[in-house]
Design an enzyme around this catalytic site. Structure first.
Site, PDB file in Angstrom:
ATOM      1  N   TYR A 151       1.436  18.223 -41.628  1.00  0.00           N
ATOM      2  CA  TYR A 151       1.227  16.771 -41.635  1.00  0.00           C
ATOM      3  C   TYR A 151       0.652  16.247 -40.323  1.00  0.00           C
ATOM      4  CZ  TYR A 151       2.521  11.785 -41.990  1.00  0.00           C
ATOM      5  OH  TYR A 151       2.505  10.411 -42.014  1.00  0.00           O
ATOM      6  N   LYS A 188      -2.836  13.916 -39.104  1.00  0.00           N
ATOM      7  CA  LYS A 188      -2.725  12.615 -38.463  1.00  0.00           C
ATOM      8  C   LYS A 188      -3.427  12.600 -37.107  1.00  0.00           C
ATOM      9  CE  LYS A 188      -0.584  10.500 -41.714  1.00  0.00           C
ATOM     10  NZ  LYS A 188      -1.260   9.407 -42.468  1.00  0.00           N
TER      11      LYS A 188
END
Length: 342
Positions: free
Chosen positions: A195, A199
């Site tokens: 993740y 980002k």
């Protein structure tokens, strides 16, 4: 000239110099006109729940025409009902569109569909709120899960940003593209190997486009929220490693509504990196590189100073907790038959 007069002149000169520097730094920011969404077409991805829905409702209340995009048709219709309940005037155009946004083609089709009720005009602002996190340890990941992690974070934003910027340039629309990253776009944390990289990549894209799209008078913003209490957050907690949950215990988090307000205020003020919590401000000011300051330069300098000390101590404490978890982690790996018996 006496020493007293010399000191007075030197002190006065120093004050004037500092004041001038402050005015130079603050003036371009303080004179920006504030963005008003009333009467503008705002396009929101991930608009059926969480931050996307909360933001869509906020924009609707302020008189914007709002198009929301998500995959689940049932959730979209429920979300659209909520938008209708908050319309500011009968002339607002409120629409929902079901698309996956997982490819350039799908992102283009979604955007084109949203332009139809507006006579083909390009949206004035594109808010990229779609995204998903599936936490887990890196050594448990597969090629499929790693690729999906980037698809669910970076590519969902990148495809829509690309088709939106191309359309804005082609139609000479001086609009806004607003990315949503995460505080994990400033640093990494155990359990977010699928993740956090996405980002960080969103931040890299936003940093690049902020400058490149100046060529076309298109504004770029990026919101870096802390934990948000959304349906997606509840889902990720069901698979989140115990260690990650422990490290996040002190994270107060934000409701979707509070996060939407923070994002909106940042866009309204014309800020590039948008942060709305104390901890996020510390990370922003200590990792900003050559990014523009926020709307209050002196406040940013103070946050930067505090963060230089505070974040060093915080990181040391987090690393200590990770090291202390080694025994429990070994037992976990053994239970999963990942670790060979001694």
């Amino acid at each position: 000239m006496s020493n007293g007069n010399m000191f007075h002149l030197t002190f006065t000169g120093a004050v004037l110099l500092v004041s001038t520097l402050v005015i130079i730094m603050v003036w371009p920011i303080s004179t920006r006109s504030r963005w008003n969404p009333s009467g503008r077409h705002c396009y929101v991805t991930g608009g059926s729940s969480g931050l996307g829905l909360a933001l869509a409702i906020l924009l609707t209340k302020r008189g914007a025409d709002v198009s929301i995009v998500a995959r689940n048709e049932e959730n979209l219709q429920k979300a659209l009902t909520q938008l209708e309940a908050h319309r500011a005037n009968p002339n607002q155009i409120l629409r929902a569109y079901s698309f996956s946004l997982g490819s350039q083609e799908a992102a283009s089709e979604a955007l084109e569909a949203a332009c139809v009720p507006h006579g083909g005009q390009t949206p004035d602002a594109v808010f990229l709120c779609a995204g998903k996190s599936t936490p887990g340890f890196f050594i448990e990941q597969t090629e499929e899960s790693m690729r999906k992690g980037m698809d669910d974070s970076y590519w969902l934003a990148a495809w829509s940003a690309m088709v939106a910027s191309k359309r804005m340039v082609r139609t000479r629309t001086e609009g806004k593209i607003v990315f949503v990253s995460s505080i994990l776009g400033y640093f990494g944390l155990v359990g977010y190997s699928t993740y956090s990289p996405g980002k960080h990549a969103i931040r890299g894209l936003a940093e690049t486009l902020r400058q490149e799209l100046l060529l076309y008078s298109i504004d770029v913003h990026i919101y870096m929220p802390v934990t948000m209490f959304t349906p997606g957050y509840e889902e990720e907690n069901r698979v989140k490693p115990e260690l990650t949950l422990k490290l996040e215990e002190s994270d107060g988090g934000l409701t979707s509504e509070k996060a939407a307000e923070g994002l909106y205020e940042g866009v309204k003020k014309g800020e590039f990196h948008i942060t709305d919590t104390f901890i996020a401000n510390l990370f922003r000011t200590n990792t900003r590189g050559s990014s523009p300051f926020g709307s209050n330069v002196l406040k940013d300098l103070l946050f930067g100073f505090i963060g230089t000390i505070g974040l060093t101590l915080w990181r040391r404490d987090v690393d200590k907790q990770v090291v202390n978890h080694r025994r429990a982690h070994s037992e976990y790996l053994a239970s999963k038959s990942i670790l060979k018996p001694e």
